[in-house]
Design an enzyme around this catalytic site. Structure first.
Site, PDB file in Angstrom:
ATOM      1  N   ASP A  85       0.864  -1.188   0.000  1.00  0.00           N
ATOM      2  CA  ASP A  85       0.000   0.000   0.000  1.00  0.00           C
ATOM      3  C   ASP A  85       0.892   1.226   0.000  1.00  0.00           C
ATOM      4  OD1 ASP A  85       0.038   1.049   3.073  1.00  0.00           O
ATOM      5  OD2 ASP A  85      -0.081  -1.136   3.075  1.00  0.00           O
ATOM      6  N   ASP A 174      -9.796   3.398   5.860  1.00  0.00           N
ATOM      7  CA  ASP A 174      -8.699   3.349   6.825  1.00  0.00           C
ATOM      8  C   ASP A 174      -9.149   3.981   8.141  1.00  0.00           C
ATOM      9  OD1 ASP A 174      -6.355   3.514   8.253  1.00  0.00           O
ATOM     10  OD2 ASP A 174      -5.211   4.555   6.702  1.00  0.00           O
ATOM     11  N   GLU A 176      -8.102   4.402  11.880  1.00  0.00           N
ATOM     12  CA  GLU A 176      -7.018   4.264  12.842  1.00  0.00           C
ATOM     13  C   GLU A 176      -6.962   5.494  13.742  1.00  0.00           C
ATOM     14  OE1 GLU A 176      -2.902   4.972  11.032  1.00  0.00           O
ATOM     15  OE2 GLU A 176      -4.015   4.151   9.309  1.00  0.00           O
TER      16      GLU A 176
END
Length: 287
Positions: A85, A174, A176
């Site tokens: 990634d 994503d 986080e």
């Protein structure tokens, strides 16, 4: 190989006399030029999006639980497919070299919040595809900046769309630690789950696919209360830099992608798809 969705067609509606007067008064106001920002725009713009990539906050918050020396996965994952990634901090990526080294899929950061797009996205996204890899795009979530629905729409319109070409993976969300403040973006468990749900459902409406969810087990427990609402619909991408994936968040019986190190050669973030190349193609095709 979709990069950007076109917006919906706009209809022309006749103006009533009162509406015309109101419109003229609005036209007398100062105009905001493209690229300029109002005070409210500035408040919503991330300060350092080029420093926010998939896993950029994980090791800093979880320490030794994810730092295990960047070891290769155990023998049980030998059949797994190698991937990477990337984001703008990787700049121009040498995709042909990665392809020759055995990398078979790539995820590229497309967007963050509702104001940032990766300036290297075209080279990274198209380059991975042209080298023969299966590719996909991901969105770095900022749940305290705008709604899940708004960010899903922005993502789909700025590189996160999906097409049934056999080489494009569903977009990834994503989730986080907050790189700008409160760990859970100032949200309760309930409100965080609602934010994720709004993103997931809107992205599905926009693209026809459920997004992959990238998150660590520790963050998921802390910020969603270990919600089990997404395991049946959303593939799991889990970061843990060691020899095994460890425990999974509630709701998932298995992971689809494992980010097993952030210190790989050339491109740091290395991943393993949990299955054969044929199964990876099934995920790309919507199976």
């Amino acid at each position: 190989m979709p990069l950007r969705r076109s917006g919906p067609a706009r209809r022309t509606v006749p103006l009533a006399a009162g509406t015309l007067v109101s419109l003229l008064s609005v036209l007398a106001l100062p105009l905001a030029l493209p690229g300029s920002a109002t005070a409210s725009d500035s408040e919503k713009r991330p300060a350092h999006p080029e420093q926010d990539w998939m896993g950029s906050t994980i090791a800093a918050h979880e320490g030794s639980s994810v730092r295990a020396g960047g070891l290769e996965p155990q023998a049980s994952s030998r059949r797994a497919v190698s991937g990477v990634d990337v984001s703008s901090h990787n700049r121009r990526v040498h995709w042909k070299s990665l392809r020759k080294s055995g990398v078979r899929f790539a995820y590229v950061k497309a967007s963050e919040g509702t104001s940032y797009t990766n300036p290297y996205f075209a080279q990274q996204y198209r380059g991975s595809y042209s080298s023969g890899m299966i590719h996909g795009a991901y969105h770095f979530a900022l749940p305290d900046h705008s709604s899940g629905s708004e960010q899903a729409e922005y993502f789909a319109d700025h590189g996160g769309d999906w097409s049934r070409d056999g080489r494009t993976l569903p977009g990834a969300l994503d989730m986080e630690y907050n790189p700008y403040g409160a760990t859970c973006y100032g949200k309760s468990h309930k409100s965080m789950v609602k934010w994720i749900r709004d993103f997931v459902l809107t992205y599905r409406e926009e693209t026809g696919r459920y997004p992959v969810i990238y998150t660590s087990t520790n963050w998921w427990k802390r910020c969603t209360g270990n919600s089990g609402k997404f395991g049946r619909t959303n593939p799991l991408w889990i970061p843990r830099y060691g020899s095994s994936v460890g425990s999974l968040p509630r709701g998932w019986d298995y992971h689809s992608i494992w980010q097993h190190t952030s210190s790989g050669h050339s491109v740091g973030d290395r991943n393993r798809f949990n299955g054969t190349y044929t199964r990876l193609k099934v995920l790309a095709n919507g199976g």
